[in-house]
Design a protein around this motif. Structure first.
Motif, PDB file in Angstrom:
ATOM      1  N   GLY A   1      48.384  41.584  50.398  1.00 25.11           N
ATOM      2  CA  GLY A   1      49.224  40.541  50.127  1.00 25.11           C
ATOM      3  C   GLY A   1      49.287  39.026  50.249  1.00 25.11           C
ATOM      4  O   GLY A   1      50.069  38.169  50.244  1.00 25.11           O
ATOM      5  N   THR A   2      47.767  38.627  50.528  1.00 25.11           N
ATOM      6  CA  THR A   2      47.480  37.081  50.852  1.00 25.11           C
ATOM      7  C   THR A   2      46.245  36.805  49.999  1.00 25.11           C
ATOM      8  O   THR A   2      45.831  37.697  49.289  1.00 25.11           O
ATOM      9  N   ASP A   3      46.155  35.518  49.728  1.00 26.17           N
ATOM     10  CA  ASP A   3      45.083  34.980  49.087  1.00 26.17           C
ATOM     11  C   ASP A   3      44.043  34.457  49.953  1.00 26.17           C
ATOM     12  O   ASP A   3      43.915  33.607  50.742  1.00 26.17           O
ATOM     13  N   MET A   4      42.982  35.508  49.828  1.00 23.98           N
ATOM     14  CA  MET A   4      42.000  35.377  51.048  1.00 23.98           C
ATOM     15  C   MET A   4      40.611  34.509  50.392  1.00 23.98           C
ATOM     16  O   MET A   4      40.405  34.534  49.063  1.00 23.98           O
ATOM     17  N   ILE A   5      40.335  33.768  51.262  1.00 25.36           N
ATOM     18  CA  ILE A   5      38.951  32.857  50.800  1.00 25.36           C
ATOM     19  C   ILE A   5      37.943  32.993  51.768  1.00 25.36           C
ATOM     20  O   ILE A   5      37.818  32.888  52.882  1.00 25.36           O
ATOM     21  N   LEU A   6      36.809  33.155  51.132  1.00 23.00           N
ATOM     22  CA  LEU A   6      35.429  33.666  51.974  1.00 23.00           C
ATOM     23  C   LEU A   6      34.677  32.158  52.317  1.00 23.00           C
ATOM     24  O   LEU A   6      34.625  31.036  51.539  1.00 23.00           O
ATOM     25  N   GLN A   7      34.410  31.916  53.548  1.00 20.37           N
ATOM     26  CA  GLN A   7      33.835  30.939  54.362  1.00 20.37           C
ATOM     27  C   GLN A   7      32.437  31.016  54.063  1.00 20.37           C
ATOM     28  O   GLN A   7      31.745  31.619  54.571  1.00 20.37           O
ATOM     29  N   THR A   8      31.971  30.118  52.922  1.00 16.33           N
ATOM     30  CA  THR A   8      30.759  30.089  52.580  1.00 16.33           C
ATOM     31  C   THR A   8      30.194  28.642  52.711  1.00 16.33           C
ATOM     32  O   THR A   8      29.035  28.481  52.518  1.00 16.33           O
ATOM     33  N   GLU A   9      31.106  27.834  53.532  1.00 22.77           N
ATOM     34  CA  GLU A   9      30.273  26.379  53.658  1.00 22.77           C
ATOM     35  C   GLU A   9      29.400  26.586  54.671  1.00 22.77           C
ATOM     36  O   GLU A   9      29.190  27.385  55.702  1.00 22.77           O
ATOM     37  N   GLY A  10      28.192  25.951  54.460  1.00 21.69           N
ATOM     38  CA  GLY A  10      27.153  25.853  55.467  1.00 21.69           C
ATOM     39  C   GLY A  10      25.798  26.717  54.915  1.00 21.69           C
ATOM     40  O   GLY A  10      25.173  26.684  55.390  1.00 21.69           O
TER      41      GLY A  10
END
Length: 514
Positions: free
Chosen positions: A114-123
């Protein structure tokens, strides 16, 4: 050079001298020959050394070239995987990293659909490099990176007067939540009053039970607090859906509330209004007693207080039965106190208009807008003896001219009120009908009050007066001055509290006032 003789400029040499000279010359020739032969030998050795050195160089050059070709053939490119500038492993193919990112993104999205998930790939970066037969461990690198990858939800935070109260998934949901909160406090456009009233029809004198319909029109609904929406990175476990957010904003959390008692309040009414119990109110306020409750008293309550206050303005139209006017014709043929009905009356109907201002569904202001007669009542004609002064006619005039209602009659909107409150620029109070003053003084709650007995089953009360102009036992005609409007007793402002009681029971004055 043997046999060559030097004779020029020398004369004739002796034989011995000649032989010695010849021997010296021959020695010199031998020495010269030896030197030439030595030089030739030396040159031969050097030539041989140069040839050997050239061969070694040629062999070395061949071997080095062959080695370089071998190393070059076995040198491979690879990728160094960096996290915040620190190497965590190597990969042979950069596409494996993108595949890992896609897999983790799908896993998080499936876990929180039910949510818009964003994978943390910074760095996370890669650096290409080359090495001779490099040692590359794709599985270990991907496994290590898999354990490090995290994701966050994209959310919108609801901020009320600078305080964060909850997070929903997007702007559209936040707007829907606020609209639904407003709708929560907007009643239906039409409704029926709880309970029933007796109505007498024109075609029949039989009493029938009917509900008095109330029509409602919402003029507006607004949120009093300053509400802002802030996009944030959020914990997906703390994202509220539409219904959860609406419940949070409408139910609130249990908090202390200091409530000021108003006119008409009772402990039971306050308990019902705030959805608590009388026992809890008494426990929180041990010095409070029902019978001694005064306007202005403050009660400690513990009630849920919503984070948002929805202010609604409603226009209410209520149908009210009109009691028939009583036309009294005096007759000196009847004894004092005697009367005779010569024509029965019939009830009518009128529509009352109010404007209510509410906060989260509770009335904070009531304004009477006027009335419209839908069906005129039929007057009742009565003959009554005139031998005694101070007996009422049953017809009631407004006790103050230019009056405006500030609070209406009855147990409505969470309050119980036995009369109507009237305000006017003209503060002179007049007797609504002829009668005899049975009380003129101070009573609890009423302050300065005048009570008139009209000797026909009706009594009228005039409360909160600043000045009383009559005395007990005085007989009055309709319209006689009885005092001045004030703010005594349990009163929140200058006004007249006016009651009509029929056979001891409070009746709605609006049924009788003309």
């Amino acid at each position: 050079m043997k046999g060559f003789k030097f004779t020029r400029g020398m004369g004739k040499l002796r034989n011995g001298q000649t032989a010695a000279a010849e021997s010296s010359v021959e020695d010199q020739q031998d020495r010269m020959t030896a030197k030439v032969d030595g030089i030739a030998g030396t040159l031969g050795l050097r030539r041989n050394w140069l040839l050997a050195t050239a061969g070694i160089v040629l062999v070395t050059t061949f071997l080095v070239g062959a080695g370089k070709q071998y190393v070059g053939a076995n040198t491979e490119p690879y990728y160094r995987v960096m996290v915040q500038g620190q190497e965590i492993g190597t990969l042979s193919d950069k596409a494996a990293l993108d595949q890992l990112f896609a897999k983790k993104q799908q896993e998080y999205q499936a876990k929180y659909p039910g949510t818009d998930m964003i994978l943390q790939t910074e760095g996370i970066t890669t650096e290409v490099d080359k090495a001779y037969k490099p040692e590359i461990n794709n599985e270990a690198t991907l496994a290590k990176l898999d354990g490090m990858l995290k994701a966050y939800a994209v959310g919108v935070q609801l901020i009320v007067d600078g305080k964060a109260v909850g997070v929903v998934k997007d702007q559209e949901t936040a707007t829907a939540v606020l609209n639904k909160v407003k709708q929560h406090y907007i009643p239906g456009q039409t409704a029926e009053v709880a309970g029933a009233k007796l109505m007498k029809t024109a075609s029949s004198t039989k009493n029938i039970t009917t509900a008095s319909p109330i029509s409602k029109k919402v003029e507006g609904a607004n949120i009093r607090e300053d509400v802002s929406l802030l996009p944030i990175k959020a914990d997906p476990n703390k994202i509220l859906d539409l219904d959860e957010a609406v419940k949070l904003l409408t139910e609130g959390v249990e908090s202390p509330l200091l409530y000021t008692v108003q006119e008409g309040d009772t402990i039971s009414g306050i308990a019902k209004r705030f959805e608590t119990t009388q026992k809890e109110i008494f426990n929180n306020n041990p010095t409070v007693k029902e019978l001694t409750l005064q306007i202005g008293d403050q009660l400690q309550l513990s009630v849920p207080q919503p984070a948002i206050t929805v202010v609604t303005v409603e226009q209410i139209s209520e149908k009210v039965i009109i009691e028939p006017e009583v036309i009294v014709r005096k007759s000196d043929q009847l004894a004092a106190g005697k009367s005779k009905v010569v024509r029965p009356g019939q009830t009518g109907e009128k529509e009352m208009q109010y404007r209510l201002t509410k906060e989260n569904g509770l009335v904070v202001q009531e304004e009477w807008l006027g009335q419209t007669v839908l069906k005129a009542s039929l007057p009742e004609v009565v003959y009554r003896g005139t031998k005694i002064v101070g007996e009422g006619s049953g017809m009631f005039n407004w006790p103050v001219s230019g009056a405006r209602i500030s609070s209406s009659f009855g147990a409505r909107w969470g309050r119980t009120h036995k009369g109507v409150d009237l305000v006017s620029g003209n503060r002179t109070i007049m007797a609504a009908d002829a009668g005899t003053v049975t009380f003129a003084g101070v009573q609890s709650g009423y302050g300065n009050v005048v009570i008139i007995n009209h000797r026909n089953g009706y009594e009228t009360y005039y409360g909160h007066l600043s000045k009383i102009s009559v005395s007990q036992g005085q007989k009055l005609e309709q319209g006689a001055k009885i005092g001045v409007m004030g703010n005594t007793g349990r009163s929140t402002g200058t006004h007249l509290h006016f009651e009509i009681r029929k056979n001891g029971s409070a009746a709605n004055p609006m049924k009788y006032l003309r």
